[in-house]
Write a protein that holds these residues in place. Structure first.
Motif, PDB file in Angstrom:
ATOM      1  N   THR A   1      -5.092   2.468   6.703  1.00 43.39           N
ATOM      2  CA  THR A   1      -5.137   1.096   6.194  1.00 43.39           C
ATOM      3  C   THR A   1      -4.337   0.167   7.087  1.00 43.39           C
ATOM      4  O   THR A   1      -4.789  -0.925   7.455  1.00 43.39           O
ATOM      5  CB  THR A   1      -4.596   1.035   4.757  1.00 43.39           C
ATOM      6  OG1 THR A   1      -5.404   1.849   3.907  1.00 43.39           O
ATOM      7  CG2 THR A   1      -4.595  -0.389   4.234  1.00 43.39           C
TER       8      THR A   1
ATOM      9  N   VAL B   1       0.855  -1.190   0.000  1.00 41.29           N
ATOM     10  CA  VAL B   1       0.000   0.000   0.000  1.00 41.29           C
ATOM     11  C   VAL B   1       0.888   1.236   0.000  1.00 41.29           C
ATOM     12  O   VAL B   1       1.909   1.292   0.688  1.00 41.29           O
ATOM     13  CB  VAL B   1      -0.921  -0.002   1.236  1.00 41.29           C
ATOM     14  CG1 VAL B   1      -1.692   1.311   1.346  1.00 41.29           C
ATOM     15  CG2 VAL B   1      -1.888  -1.184   1.176  1.00 41.29           C
TER      16      VAL B   1
ATOM     17  N   GLY C   1       0.624   5.672  -0.162  1.00 40.04           N
ATOM     18  CA  GLY C   1      -0.124   6.921  -0.254  1.00 40.04           C
ATOM     19  C   GLY C   1       0.821   8.099  -0.240  1.00 40.04           C
ATOM     20  O   GLY C   1       1.719   8.177   0.601  1.00 40.04           O
TER      21      GLY C   1
ATOM     22  N   VAL D   1      -3.332   4.403  -2.797  1.00 39.36           N
ATOM     23  CA  VAL D   1      -4.501   4.989  -2.142  1.00 39.36           C
ATOM     24  C   VAL D   1      -4.404   6.505  -2.284  1.00 39.36           C
ATOM     25  O   VAL D   1      -3.373   7.043  -2.692  1.00 39.36           O
ATOM     26  CB  VAL D   1      -4.606   4.568  -0.664  1.00 39.36           C
ATOM     27  CG1 VAL D   1      -4.920   3.094  -0.549  1.00 39.36           C
ATOM     28  CG2 VAL D   1      -3.338   4.896   0.105  1.00 39.36           C
ATOM     29  N   SER D   2      -5.463   7.198  -1.929  1.00 38.18           N
ATOM     30  CA  SER D   2      -5.593   8.609  -2.294  1.00 38.18           C
ATOM     31  C   SER D   2      -4.697   9.546  -1.502  1.00 38.18           C
ATOM     32  O   SER D   2      -4.465  10.676  -1.925  1.00 38.18           O
ATOM     33  CB  SER D   2      -7.048   9.050  -2.120  1.00 38.18           C
ATOM     34  OG  SER D   2      -7.449   8.897  -0.762  1.00 38.18           O
TER      35      SER D   2
ATOM     36  N   ALA E   1      -4.804   7.961   4.259  1.00 39.48           N
ATOM     37  CA  ALA E   1      -5.533   6.727   3.944  1.00 39.48           C
ATOM     38  C   ALA E   1      -4.629   5.511   4.103  1.00 39.48           C
ATOM     39  O   ALA E   1      -5.071   4.458   4.584  1.00 39.48           O
ATOM     40  CB  ALA E   1      -6.095   6.797   2.521  1.00 39.48           C
ATOM     41  N   ALA E   2      -3.366   5.638   3.709  1.00 41.19           N
ATOM     42  CA  ALA E   2      -2.421   4.533   3.865  1.00 41.19           C
ATOM     43  C   ALA E   2      -2.149   4.259   5.339  1.00 41.19           C
ATOM     44  O   ALA E   2      -2.051   3.098   5.758  1.00 41.19           O
ATOM     45  CB  ALA E   2      -1.119   4.848   3.128  1.00 41.19           C
TER      46      ALA E   2
END
Length: 438
Positions: free
Chosen positions: A218, A183, A185, A209-210, A214-215
């Motif tokens: 996550t 992942v 971000g 991810v955005s 967000a990361a």
């Protein structure tokens, strides 16, 4: 060509120098993967003895073989150092340092902040910084970005910043750095593109991810999911025990449902660098938004209570045999936080050892992965691994199975130990009056 495009080109062509800060359970596997692909890696660690050990081709971690380190050093693609001024030589700086809790169970970002402050004076145009340490949402934007930008470099134009959480599972034979999706971000869209170039060569799949936030969230969700489910099954274990029901039989039966159920197994508490810690990072940050994460906190309370529950079972078992904890000889079998590793971080075995020592028990431990009790910030035991033998087992008043390493001969333990407290379900299919399930 822009600064961003030039950096992406170097990363994709594998001519970029990768700097990895923190050469432990996360940093070393990542280093080996970059070296495998031909990148030059400069590793940073503040422990001079570890730096010397690595440069001599020796591994400080059991499941990472020394010949892997020696090959990386021998081919000229890896060097370890404690000199942070050399950060300017790297095109990418990947931060893999601890994020523990302080004595008040609040996030301790001192390692992340200290590392960032140490390298900021040596940062330059055209670098990317990636934080992999587990932390609360907002850390990358609120703590790292202002520090990195304090030297005049504009984040997103002159220098790039991403958050990409580590997903290492030490000694797991089914997954390795390459095959675990990554992942990522970015602080900005430009940062995100650079982050994908940084990791796109070394892992099979990058999951964009955005945002960095967000990361960060996550990573917390992944581990809180596990913590909550482990808390649930630990509570179910205590209920089943009072009702005289075998929790392992129940779990195995429930696991036959082909949908909607994932089996989790109980234990003596949570260990490792993530699951016992990560929920507290989110609960702390959530208070800033006026929220109480009651569900997460309840799971934490259950999991934190498990060592005490195990010890009550142990004391009751000794009492039933006319013995007190005080003066009893107790062998802790397995003190790493999980099976088949040498990792002691947040191990529930250590918490149980502390309590037993306070109660006057005569302690020993047997763990083939931990030859001597390592230096720890909060715990000190002057003990070394005791090999299992008929004489050793027979001399104990109780053997407490805290971690179920595969290398242990459990038939031998059952044969010669006078009392066994089993926290891991090693003997789940055996009936023996001297075996107490905890």
């Amino acid at each position: 060509m822009s600064v961003q495009q030039e950096l992406i080109k170097r990363l994709q062509e594998r001519s970029a120098v990768i700097g990895i800060i923190g050469l432990g359970y996360v940093g070393l596997p990542l280093m080996l993967r970059y070296v495998e692909l031909g990148y030059h890696v400069l590793g940073f660690d503040n422990d001079p003895s570890k730096v010397e050990q690595l440069n001599a081709g020796q591994s400080p971690i059991e499941h990472i073989h020394s010949d892997q380190i020696a090959d990386a050093v021998g081919c000229g693609l890896f060097e370890a150092t404690s000199d942070m001024s050399r950060a300017s030589q790297a095109d990418a700086l990947i931060i893999c340092v601890p994020t523990p809790l302080d004595r008040y169970r609040q996030p301790d970002l001192s390692y992340v902040v200290g590392t960032t402050d140490a390298v900021v004076p040596h940062m330059r145009f055209g670098q990317v910084v990636s934080l992999e340490s587990t932390t609360y949402p907002g850390t990358t934007e609120e703590e790292l970005a202002p520090r990195i930008g304090s030297g005049g470099l504009k984040v997103g134009e002159d220098i790039f910043l991403v958050y990409s959480p580590e997903r290492e599972d030490p000694a797991n034979p089914d997954f390795k750095t390459q095959t675990i999706p990554k992942v990522c971000g970015g602080y900005s869209p430009a940062c995100q593109e650079v982050g994908q170039a940084l990791y796109g060569q070394v892992v099979d799949r990058v999951v964009p991810v955005s945002s960095a936030r967000a990361a960060e969230m996550t990573k917390l969700l992944e581990n809180i999911h596990r913590a909550v489910n482990i808390g649930l099954v630990n509570e179910m274990k205590m209920v089943a025990d009072r009702m005289g029901i075998d929790i392992y039989e129940v779990i195995d039966a429930a696991a036959t449902k082909p949908f909607g159920f994932v089996p989790y197994y109980p234990g003596p508490g949570l260990g490792g660098h993530c699951i016992p810690i990560d929920p507290f990072y989110l609960t702390w940050k959530a208070r800033e938004y006026g929220l109480n994460t009651r569900f997460i906190e309840l799971a934490g309370e259950v999991n934190s209570s498990m060592p005490e529950w195990v010890l009550r079972k142990l004391a009751d078992a000794l009492n039933a045999r006319g013995k007190a904890v005080h003066g009893s000889r107790i062998l802790i079998l397995g003190i790493a936080y999980k099976k088949n590793v040498d990792d002691m971080r947040e191990s529930p075995a250590v918490e149980m050892m502390e309590y037993l020592r306070e109660q006057g028990a005569v302690l020993a431990y047997s763990d083939p992965h931990v030859p001597s009790f390592p230096p720890m910030r909060e715990h000190q035991f002057d003990l070394e691994h005791t090999p299992i033998s008929e004489e050793t087992l027979a001399a104990q008043d109780c053997v407490l199975i805290a971690t179920d390493h595969d290398a242990v001969d459990y038939d031998q333990v059952q044969k010669y130990a006078p009392l066994i407290v089993d926290t891991r379900g090693v003997y789940r299919d055996r009936t023996d009056p001297k075996i107490v399930r905890a």
